[in-house]
Design a protein around this motif. Structure first.
Motif, PDB file in Angstrom:
ATOM      1  N   THR A  86       0.826  -1.205   0.000  1.00 53.42           N
ATOM      2  CA  THR A  86       0.000   0.000   0.000  1.00 53.42           C
ATOM      3  C   THR A  86       0.861   1.255   0.000  1.00 53.42           C
ATOM      4  O   THR A  86       0.585   2.220  -0.720  1.00 53.42           O
ATOM      5  CB  THR A  86      -0.927   0.002   1.233  1.00 53.42           C
ATOM      6  OG1 THR A  86      -1.837  -1.102   1.117  1.00 53.42           O
ATOM      7  CG2 THR A  86      -1.718   1.297   1.324  1.00 53.42           C
ATOM      8  N   HIS A  87       1.928   1.239   0.797  1.00 58.09           N
ATOM      9  CA  HIS A  87       2.819   2.396   0.883  1.00 58.09           C
ATOM     10  C   HIS A  87       3.474   2.676  -0.470  1.00 58.09           C
ATOM     11  O   HIS A  87       3.520   3.827  -0.923  1.00 58.09           O
ATOM     12  CB  HIS A  87       3.894   2.134   1.946  1.00 58.09           C
ATOM     13  CG  HIS A  87       4.885   3.250   2.085  1.00 58.09           C
ATOM     14  ND1 HIS A  87       4.541   4.487   2.580  1.00 58.09           N
ATOM     15  CD2 HIS A  87       6.219   3.320   1.782  1.00 58.09           C
ATOM     16  CE1 HIS A  87       5.610   5.275   2.585  1.00 58.09           C
ATOM     17  NE2 HIS A  87       6.640   4.588   2.100  1.00 58.09           N
ATOM     18  N   ALA A  88       3.968   1.644  -1.121  1.00 54.65           N
ATOM     19  CA  ALA A  88       4.639   1.805  -2.413  1.00 54.65           C
ATOM     20  C   ALA A  88       3.678   2.309  -3.487  1.00 54.65           C
ATOM     21  O   ALA A  88       4.021   3.195  -4.283  1.00 54.65           O
ATOM     22  CB  ALA A  88       5.269   0.486  -2.850  1.00 54.65           C
ATOM     23  N   GLU A  89       2.466   1.762  -3.512  1.00 52.95           N
ATOM     24  CA  GLU A  89       1.475   2.191  -4.505  1.00 52.95           C
ATOM     25  C   GLU A  89       1.042   3.638  -4.249  1.00 52.95           C
ATOM     26  O   GLU A  89       0.825   4.405  -5.189  1.00 52.95           O
ATOM     27  CB  GLU A  89       0.257   1.261  -4.485  1.00 52.95           C
ATOM     28  CG  GLU A  89       0.547  -0.177  -4.896  1.00 52.95           C
ATOM     29  CD  GLU A  89       0.972  -0.322  -6.347  1.00 52.95           C
ATOM     30  OE1 GLU A  89       0.895   0.655  -7.105  1.00 52.95           O
ATOM     31  OE2 GLU A  89       1.397  -1.430  -6.728  1.00 52.95           O
ATOM     32  N   THR A  90       0.946   4.019  -2.970  1.00 56.79           N
ATOM     33  CA  THR A  90       0.560   5.397  -2.620  1.00 56.79           C
ATOM     34  C   THR A  90       1.624   6.379  -3.079  1.00 56.79           C
ATOM     35  O   THR A  90       1.313   7.439  -3.637  1.00 56.79           O
ATOM     36  CB  THR A  90       0.343   5.533  -1.106  1.00 56.79           C
ATOM     37  OG1 THR A  90      -0.703   4.649  -0.692  1.00 56.79           O
ATOM     38  CG2 THR A  90      -0.060   6.963  -0.733  1.00 56.79           C
ATOM     39  N   ILE A  91       2.883   6.047  -2.849  1.00 56.25           N
ATOM     40  CA  ILE A  91       3.982   6.914  -3.285  1.00 56.25           C
ATOM     41  C   ILE A  91       3.953   7.087  -4.800  1.00 56.25           C
ATOM     42  O   ILE A  91       4.152   8.194  -5.323  1.00 56.25           O
ATOM     43  CB  ILE A  91       5.340   6.326  -2.832  1.00 56.25           C
ATOM     44  CG1 ILE A  91       5.505   6.475  -1.315  1.00 56.25           C
ATOM     45  CG2 ILE A  91       6.504   7.009  -3.554  1.00 56.25           C
ATOM     46  CD1 ILE A  91       6.754   5.838  -0.769  1.00 56.25           C
ATOM     47  N   ASN A  92       3.681   6.003  -5.521  1.00 57.48           N
ATOM     48  CA  ASN A  92       3.632   6.061  -6.979  1.00 57.48           C
ATOM     49  C   ASN A  92       2.508   6.970  -7.462  1.00 57.48           C
ATOM     50  O   ASN A  92       2.685   7.759  -8.402  1.00 57.48           O
ATOM     51  CB  ASN A  92       3.457   4.650  -7.526  1.00 57.48           C
ATOM     52  CG  ASN A  92       4.040   4.480  -8.913  1.00 57.48           C
ATOM     53  OD1 ASN A  92       3.337   4.629  -9.906  1.00 57.48           O
ATOM     54  ND2 ASN A  92       5.325   4.190  -8.994  1.00 57.48           N
ATOM     55  N   ILE A  93       1.347   6.872  -6.816  1.00 57.52           N
ATOM     56  CA  ILE A  93       0.203   7.722  -7.183  1.00 57.52           C
ATOM     57  C   ILE A  93       0.503   9.182  -6.852  1.00 57.52           C
ATOM     58  O   ILE A  93       0.211  10.089  -7.645  1.00 57.52           O
ATOM     59  CB  ILE A  93      -1.075   7.246  -6.462  1.00 57.52           C
ATOM     60  CG1 ILE A  93      -1.532   5.902  -7.033  1.00 57.52           C
ATOM     61  CG2 ILE A  93      -2.194   8.285  -6.592  1.00 57.52           C
ATOM     62  CD1 ILE A  93      -2.692   5.265  -6.296  1.00 57.52           C
ATOM     63  N   SER A  94       1.095   9.426  -5.682  1.00 55.95           N
ATOM     64  CA  SER A  94       1.426  10.795  -5.270  1.00 55.95           C
ATOM     65  C   SER A  94       2.375  11.443  -6.257  1.00 55.95           C
ATOM     66  O   SER A  94       2.198  12.604  -6.650  1.00 55.95           O
ATOM     67  CB  SER A  94       2.044  10.788  -3.864  1.00 55.95           C
ATOM     68  OG  SER A  94       1.157  10.224  -2.919  1.00 55.95           O
ATOM     69  N   ASP A  95       3.397  10.695  -6.683  1.00 59.16           N
ATOM     70  CA  ASP A  95       4.370  11.214  -7.638  1.00 59.16           C
ATOM     71  C   ASP A  95       3.702  11.532  -8.971  1.00 59.16           C
ATOM     72  O   ASP A  95       3.987  12.561  -9.597  1.00 59.16           O
ATOM     73  CB  ASP A  95       5.488  10.181  -7.830  1.00 59.16           C
ATOM     74  CG  ASP A  95       6.553  10.664  -8.803  1.00 59.16           C
ATOM     75  OD1 ASP A  95       7.182  11.700  -8.526  1.00 59.16           O
ATOM     76  OD2 ASP A  95       6.759  10.002  -9.841  1.00 59.16           O
TER      77      ASP A  95
END
Length: 396
Positions: free
Chosen positions: A164-173
């Motif tokens: 979840t953390h990795a996917e969130t960072i990708n979306i934020s970027d």
């Protein structure tokens, strides 16, 4: 002998989804680009569990007419182009008509949309590529699309999703990149009911950059605005006070589309040679406007890569423009004075042999360093190497 089978539409859509929809951020990208193409000035992005559980995109764009809603979920159904010749005069972000078809094939989708000319909107629910229900509904002008349980019917794809953390960072970027490329659009980004970002939407690039990356970056940017035979360039590039150990803050847009171009990246790298330390990368936010007939944006499923008609000329021209812009301003290390109060916590003073060094640490951007040499002699009174030798000989 193996027989040749004609695949059914559902299987075809799932295979196509594998090219377009790699992860939740792919869904966010396609839907936001559709919102921008629809003329939206406000886009709200709401995600839960890194987009794996929920993605909701709401815009105030032109909406979809009720009679067109069913067609919007068919493959290669698009309002952006009519024939192949339109690809050579393309300014929209989307054009292949695969986004909604691919996304709906591997998720549970709900869309509510309304045009300004219709008194009432339309709500449609699609699961695994099949329309479950369609009904009239009261709503505002624009479109809201809700994506739930991505890859629920393709478990082989679902297990390859990251944390979840990795996917969130990708979306934020991704949202940061889209916001910078479209300063005229106000973006509001909410993650697990927590507001993460709100951009002003005032059509000022510097305002967006500041809202995302803060004051430190903005104070060290140089405005660039130039037009040549092959392209028009605008935006901001960093001076020699700011740089990174990676290329994450090199934002390149071609006709408002965020791209990764080796030609452009190499030109930027060459322009900064000798200006920033070796193995460090500059910060830039540049928009290139190019005749669509001179580029090909249809060489990659996610449209991240582009191909230029005049690659060598593009490289030389861009490199020289960036270099000239950098050398036209005063590239001197940034000096600051600090009081012995709150500011002292950001300064580490080391005393060694009656000498002191100030090491400035920026906690928000740890890999951006300001390398300074503290000379008391005025900059215009620097002696040449020969003068220094003569001075030392006279002293002896």
């Amino acid at each position: 002998m193996n027989r040749i089978n004609i695949l059914d539409d559902l299987t075809i859509n799932k295979i196509a989804a594998g090219e377009v929809v790699e992860r939740p951020s792919s869904v966010v990208k396609e839907l936001i680009e559709n919102s921008i193409d629809a003329g939206s000035t406000k886009v709200v992005i709401d995600i839960q569990d890194g987009g794996k559980k929920l993605i909701r995109i709401t815009d105030n764009g032109c909406g979809i007419a009720s009679s067109e809603v069913d067609k919007s979920f068919l493959r290669h159904a698009t309002s952006k182009i009519k024939n192949i010749d339109d690809l050579y005069d393309l300014y929209s972000l989307g054009f292949r008509g695969e986004a909604l078809a691919s996304i709906s094939a591997v998720s549970k989708l709900e869309m509510v949309t309304k045009t300004k000319d219709e008194p009432i909107g339309t709500k449609v629910i699609v699961e695994g590529g099949k329309v479950v229900s369609k009904e009239p509904v009261g709503t505002h002008n624009g479109t809201t699309i809700i994506i739930k349980d991505i890859f629920f019917n393709t478990p082989a794809r679902q297990k390859f999703l990251k944390s979840t953390h990795a996917e969130t960072i990708n979306i934020s970027d991704l949202i940061n990149k889209l916001a910078i490329g479209n300063p005229h659009v106000q973006f509001k980004y909410v993650n697990n009911n927590k507001s993460m970002l709100t951009t002003p939407g005032d059509n000022k690039l510097l305002s967006v950059i500041r809202s995302i990356y803060g004051k430190e970056i903005c104070e060290n940017l140089i405005e660039i605005n130039h037009e040549c035979k092959y392209f028009k360039i605008s935006g901001y590039i960093g001076n020699n006070n700011i740089y990174r150990s990676n290329k994450n803050l090199q934002h390149i847009y071609i006709n408002k589309r965020f791209v990764k171009s080796k030609i452009v990246l190499d030109a930027i790298s060459e322009a900064y040679k000798g200006i920033i330390p070796i193995n460090k990368h500059s910060i830039c936010f540049i928009q290139l406007t190019i005749n669509p007939a001179s580029i090909d944006v249809n060489i990659h499923p996610t449209k991240l890569e582009v191909k230029f008609e005049n690659e060598k000329e593009m490289y030389i021209e861009l490199r020289d423009i960036l270099r000239k812009t950098l050398l036209s301003v005063s590239l001197i290390g940034k000096y600051e004075t600090y009081d012995k109060k709150e500011e002292t916590k950001n300064i580490l003073v080391k005393e060694n042999s009656n000498q002191s060094k100030n090491i400035y640490e920026n906690k928000e951007f740890e890999d951006i360093k300001v390398i300074e040499k503290n000379y008391e002699r005025p900059i215009d009174s620097f002696m040449s190497f020969n003068d220094i030798i003569k001075s030392e000989n006279n002293t002896e």
